[in-house]
Scaffold this motif. Structure first.
Motif, short mmCIF file in Angstrom:
data_model
loop_
_atom_site.label_atom_id
_atom_site.label_comp_id
_atom_site.label_asym_id
_atom_site.label_seq_id
_atom_site.Cartn_x
_atom_site.Cartn_y
_atom_site.Cartn_z
N LEU A 12 71.53 153.63 23.87
CA LEU A 12 72.28 152.92 22.83
C LEU A 12 71.91 151.43 22.75
O LEU A 12 71.66 150.89 21.68
CB LEU A 12 73.77 153.07 23.15
CG LEU A 12 74.79 152.72 22.09
CD1 LEU A 12 74.56 153.51 20.81
CD2 LEU A 12 76.19 152.97 22.62
N GLU A 13 71.86 150.79 23.91
CA GLU A 13 71.63 149.34 23.91
C GLU A 13 70.19 148.96 23.57
O GLU A 13 69.90 147.78 23.36
CB GLU A 13 72.09 148.70 25.23
CG GLU A 13 71.37 149.15 26.46
CD GLU A 13 72.02 150.39 27.09
OE1 GLU A 13 71.71 150.67 28.25
OE2 GLU A 13 72.79 151.11 26.40
N TYR A 94 79.50 145.72 24.88
CA TYR A 94 79.93 147.11 25.11
C TYR A 94 81.43 147.27 24.83
O TYR A 94 81.84 148.22 24.18
CB TYR A 94 79.61 147.53 26.55
CG TYR A 94 79.83 149.01 26.76
CD1 TYR A 94 78.88 149.94 26.37
CD2 TYR A 94 81.02 149.48 27.32
CE1 TYR A 94 79.09 151.31 26.54
CE2 TYR A 94 81.24 150.83 27.49
CZ TYR A 94 80.27 151.74 27.11
OH TYR A 94 80.49 153.08 27.27
N ARG A 95 82.22 146.31 25.30
CA ARG A 95 83.67 146.42 25.09
C ARG A 95 84.01 146.33 23.59
O ARG A 95 84.85 147.05 23.08
CB ARG A 95 84.42 145.34 25.86
CG ARG A 95 85.92 145.56 25.90
CD ARG A 95 86.61 144.49 26.72
NE ARG A 95 86.30 144.58 28.13
CZ ARG A 95 86.94 145.37 29.01
NH1 ARG A 95 87.91 146.15 28.59
NH2 ARG A 95 86.60 145.38 30.27
N VAL A 98 83.20 149.64 22.05
CA VAL A 98 84.22 150.66 22.35
C VAL A 98 85.49 150.40 21.54
O VAL A 98 86.05 151.32 20.94
CB VAL A 98 84.53 150.70 23.87
CG1 VAL A 98 85.69 151.65 24.16
CG2 VAL A 98 83.30 151.14 24.66
N ASP A 99 85.93 149.14 21.50
CA ASP A 99 87.14 148.81 20.73
C ASP A 99 86.97 149.22 19.26
O ASP A 99 87.88 149.75 18.64
CB ASP A 99 87.40 147.29 20.77
CG ASP A 99 88.02 146.86 22.09
OD1 ASP A 99 88.52 147.72 22.83
OD2 ASP A 99 87.98 145.64 22.39
N THR A 100 85.78 148.92 18.70
CA THR A 100 85.56 149.20 17.28
C THR A 100 85.49 150.71 17.02
O THR A 100 86.05 151.21 16.05
CB THR A 100 84.27 148.51 16.80
OG1 THR A 100 84.37 147.12 17.09
CG2 THR A 100 84.04 148.70 15.32
N LEU A 101 84.81 151.39 17.92
CA LEU A 101 84.69 152.85 17.77
C LEU A 101 86.06 153.51 17.88
O LEU A 101 86.42 154.38 17.09
CB LEU A 101 83.74 153.39 18.85
CG LEU A 101 83.11 154.73 18.57
CD1 LEU A 101 82.14 154.64 17.40
CD2 LEU A 101 82.36 155.23 19.81
N GLU A 629 77.62 158.15 24.20
CA GLU A 629 78.03 157.12 25.15
C GLU A 629 79.53 157.17 25.45
O GLU A 629 79.94 157.01 26.59
CB GLU A 629 77.68 155.74 24.55
CG GLU A 629 77.73 154.61 25.51
CD GLU A 629 76.62 154.63 26.55
OE1 GLU A 629 76.89 154.22 27.68
OE2 GLU A 629 75.49 155.09 26.23
N VAL A 630 80.32 157.35 24.40
CA VAL A 630 81.78 157.33 24.58
C VAL A 630 82.35 158.63 24.05
O VAL A 630 82.10 158.99 22.90
CB VAL A 630 82.39 156.15 23.77
CG1 VAL A 630 83.91 156.15 23.91
CG2 VAL A 630 81.83 154.83 24.24
#
Lengths: 638, 249
Positions: A12-13, A94-95, A98-101, A629-630
């Motif tokens: 991903l990154e 990354y955070r 995750v927050d946006t997803l 990833e998540v």
């Protein structure tokens, strides 16, 4: 049709870096041979036009306003997110990803969301370099504040006018290129059709809003950065001219529309006060950092807010979502407000609002501090309502705001029509089923400054031998004739009801049946009613004036004509999604305590819709969402 | 409430205009001024007349597109308010209101209350920016700007470009608009490099657009919806003199 999202290989990154490494380039000498049309001059439109102009392409920039500086990005209030971690409170790309997803209820593409978080770092640098006066600490470093849906301070702000300042930065970059003659500017021009030649986007038909003249413009690529269509509800937080016509006309030419029913309802707008009202004014979500939301705990309360004692107030967000409280995301806050209002606890003359109370913050921090943070919003509140929010709580209510849906685009931000790109709110990407606060200015900006310059160049690298596109091509003639025919039709109906009458009627229908809550019966009813209303519009609308001169009513009529079709598609979209996620709350699918019930087994996909012709049901095409990833979890803010 | 309106109607820039009388009855005092014009237009359309053309968009006081002279005042009687944020509660029942377009040679009339303010865009185009290309800006923390300086720059940057300053000025001067941008830029380290060239180019453009000179009546600040200070004009004059003295760099 199979949809290819073109997500690059690799972790991903590394995806965006890998894409940039392999994307094709255009030699500076060849850029002069390539023409690009950019429709819209908001953050996405101005920034991509400026970027392409700087690089040496020939750019034509269009907007319907009298100046590019009026684009609706100007109204963004609260801030823009970036994972700079200046506060050292644990933020990271990354955070933020995750927050946006999670905020989007796991209905966005991982790779897109990660890229937006990654590019957020550069945006703040770019904007500061342009002279955007972001809020600063006393020591001189940039300040941050927190926003709904996250627990870190990653929002950069310029008082309550962040959108204005970011837009002015982009507008100034645009005007710098206009001065250098790399960009030709066409204000007061509205795109009325897309021209497709041999399957590729090759130009647009526009109407000069000053003269009524219909013009043809050709290019090797067309970029639509035309914003959202939330104004479909008539009452919304959007500017009066915001519309969905450009993307809708492109849709009818073959570009798929994705997730059209996902329109965010903002929790902190001013309530409706009467039938004459033309819009609902947004009060920045940043107010929720210090404001506490409550309603009286007794039904049909008649006392003034300040007369209601503390123990008779229901701070329902803090009660239901203790972890996030007043910072619960927008969809959840809006629905919670609607739930209280519908249950009879609403306040204000029409019982359609809730309180946003600053008394505790003023007591703790002092009036001066609150004034510095939100002064312009308090002034605006006073002007509109006549009430002083330093003395008594504000009255707020939910209002239609941002369209997460829009034209389907792949990782390159290209639609299903080669050469047609959609940026910012005009595309569906990045936000999933719900957008987190301060991510809209971000997405529009990074699309225009940092993503599209690479992806459009990649596309144009195959166009250097194409040569000039001629506006004499039969496709231009056909599109122009169709536009002229529509103008003539609308003028000639000469019925009895105004354009606004139809817009308001459609808006109410959508708000009631495809708004904060939806159900199968209501959506089927709404589809029938919209069809009836559309037929009546074409029999009985009255558009005064002529087609060949300035005519605001005609502009509005064309937009409302498109809204009927967009509205119908929104209902089809909502009808086929048998789950509740983000902005889409199907009443049949909820937990016993009234929370959204997502269904990942059956609906972990993007709904992309194809136009099949007038009065025909649209065709649904699914793009499966794969999470590497998540893993999707239940979205809880408790 | 009831209102008598006298509205400037003009077909286009070449045709002579005139004030036309309209009466509106039973208006809600919570209505905004533009919603009152919407109501008038709905009535006119239904009666088979052409509606009044006026500029507006966000209706939140931030886009700068609306604006008209209301009883001789740009954006009407309230201080620091755009026309869209003006409500009928600011008027008396039965009052006569005269509504005219912003007037200036540099703002030609397009139709009714709509004027052409593209001269402002050309002033920005002449130098109202930092010359930085997209993509490789240095880290935002690299340049510290004190809180006070950032706030001061913001005060000038907050100009919405509505044109009220020009419309209310007896000389139709664009000094407040131009100076606000010059001040915004020169206060920040990012904008300092180009300060001389910027001020000379922008002032030259302002003059070539047929805006008049500033004669310090300060009416512009009084009617500016954003409360942009006339001190910006003093700074522009200083910057201009400084640039001439040190030469254009």
């Amino acid at each position: 049709m199979m949809l290819d999202s073109k997500i690059p290989q690799g972790p991903l990154e590394q995806k965006w870096t890998n894409y940039k490494k392999t994307a094709k380039l255009v030699n500076p000498a060849n850029r002069k041979k390539l023409d690009v049309i950019v429709v819209g001059t908001g953050l996405a439109g101005s920034s991509i036009a400026a970027s392409l102009g700087e690089m040496g392409y020939n750019v034509k920039s269009f907007c319907f306003q009298d100046s590019p500086r009026r684009a609706h990005s100007v109204a963004g209030q609260g801030g823009v997110n970036a994972a700079k971690n200046y506060k050292n409170d644990g933020d990271s790309v990354y955070r933020m990803f995750v927050d946006t997803l999670k905020g989007g209820d796991f209905r966005a593409r991982e790779a897109n969301v990660y890229r937006m978080a990654e590019c957020s770092l550069n945006l703040i640098d770019q904007a500061v370099a342009q002279g955007v006066p972001f809020g600063r600490e006393y020591g001189g470093y940039l300040n941050n504040r927190s926003f709904g849906g996250v627990q870190v301070s990653r929002t950069f702000y310029a008082r309550g006018q962040t959108g204005q300042q970011l837009l002015l930065g982009a507008y100034q970059a645009l005007m710098r290129q206009v001065g250098k003659k790399t960009i030709e500017l066409f204000s007061r021009h509205e795109m009325l059709d897309l021209v497709v030649i041999d399957g590729k986007a090759r130009g647009v038909i526009v109407r000069n809003l000053d003269t009524g003249e219909i013009e043809r413009h050709a290019a090797h690529a067309v970029v639509l950065a035309t914003g959202g269509y939330g104004k479909i509800y008539y009452l919304s937080t959007l500017a009066m001219g915001c519309n969905g016509s450009a993307i809708w006309r492109a849709h009818k030419k073959g570009a798929l529309m994705a997730s059209p029913s996902w329109i965010q309802v903002h929790p902190t707008s001013l309530p409706q006060s009467g039938d004459y009202q033309s819009k609902l004014t947004l009060m920045s979500e940043s107010l929720r950092n210090d404001g506490r939301i409550w309603v009286p705990s007794k039904e049909n309360e008649t006392r003034a807010a300040n007369d209601i004692p503390e123990n008779e107030r229901d701070y329902y967000l803090e009660r239901r979502y203790p972890a996030f409280g007043n910072l619960a995301p927008r969809d959840i806050s809006s629905r919670a407000a609607k739930e209280r209002i519908d249950a009879g606890f609403g306040i204000g003359p029409l019982k359609n609002a809730v309180y946003l109370d600053f008394s505790k913050a003023i007591k703790e921090q002092g009036k001066e501090k609150i004034q510095e943070k939100y002064g312009n919003l308090f002034d605006m509140y006073l002007k509109i309502t006549g009430y002083d929010a330093y003395q008594e709580p504000m009255m707020i209510s939910p209002s239609a705001h941002f369209s997460m849906g829009g034209l389907w685009v792949d990782y390159e931000l290209m639609t299903t029509i080669p050469g047609l790109f959609a940026l910012g709110e005009a595309n569906f990407a990045d936000h999933g089923a719900n957008r987190l606060g301060a991510n809209s200015l971000l997405q529009a900006s990074v699309d225009g400054y940092f993503i599209a310059p690479y992806t459009i160049a990649n596309y144009l690298s195959n166009e250097i031998h194409t040569g000039k596109i001629s506006t004499e091509d039969p496709a231009f003639e056909k599109a122009e004739n169709a536009v002229k025919q529509q103008v003539e039709n609308l003028i000639n109906i000469n019925g009895t009801k105004t354009v606004d009458h139809y817009h308001k009627t459609l808006g109410k229908l959508l708000y009631d049946y495809c708004g904060l809550a939806r159900n199968e019966k209501g959506l089927k009813y709404a589809i029938q009613e919209i069809q009836k209303l559309k037929a009546e519009f074409y029999r009985n609308v009255k558009v005064s004036g002529q087609g060949n001169s300035m005519n605001t009513e005609l502009e509005k009529a064309g937009r409302v004509a498109d809204y009927f079709e967009i509205g119908e598609l929104m209902c089809y979209d909502a009808l086929t999604r048998n789950e509740s996620c983000g902005a889409h709350f199907r009443e049949e699918y909820q937990t016993p305590d009234g929370e959204a019930l997502r269904n990942d087994n059956e609906f972990q996909f993007i709904s992309a819709w194809a136009w099949t012709g007038e009065n025909k049901e649209p065709e649904l095409i699914k793009e499966p969402l794969v999470f590497e990833e998540v893993q999707p979890t239940v979205r809880s803010y408790k | 409430m009831d209102l008598h309106l006298k509205i400037w109607r003009q077909k286009d820039g070449k045709t002579k205009g005139k004030l036309v009388n309209y009466d509106l009855k039973e208006l809600n005092s919570h209505m905004s001024f533009l919603e009152m014009l919407d109501t008038l237009n709905e009535k006119l359309i239904t009666e088979g007349e052409e509606p009044v053309e006026f500029d507006h968009d966000c209706r939140e006081g931030i886009c700068g597109q609306c604006g008209m002279m209301i009883n001789g005042l740009a954006h009407g009687p309230l201080k620091n308010t755009t026309t869209c944020q003006l409500h009928l509660r600011s008027f008396k029942d039965g009052e006569t209101i005269v509504i005219e377009p912003f007037r200036a040679e540099a703002f030609p009339i397009k139709r009714d209350l709509k004027v052409d303010r593209s001269a402002f865009d050309r002033i920005i185009s002449s130098g109202g920016f930092v010359s930085i290309n997209t993509g490789q800006a240095p880290d935002a923390t690299a340049i510290a700007v004190t809180h006070q300086t950032a706030e001061e720059a913001f005060d000038s940057a907050a100009c919405i470009g509505c044109g009220a300053c020009v419309a209310t000025c007896k000389n139709a001067s664009a000094a407040l608009f131009t100076s606000a941008k010059i001040t915004h830029m020169v206060l920040l380290p990012q904008g300092k490099e180009e300060r001389s060239k910027r001020v000379i180019d922008m002032v030259k453009q302002m003059d070539s657009e047929l805006f008049g000179h500033c004669s310090n009546t300060e009416a512009c600040e009084v009617e500016c919806p954003q409360g942009i200070s006339v001190l910006n004009i003093a700074r522009m004059n200083y910057e201009y003199s400084r640039a001439l003295f040190f030469g254009k760099k």
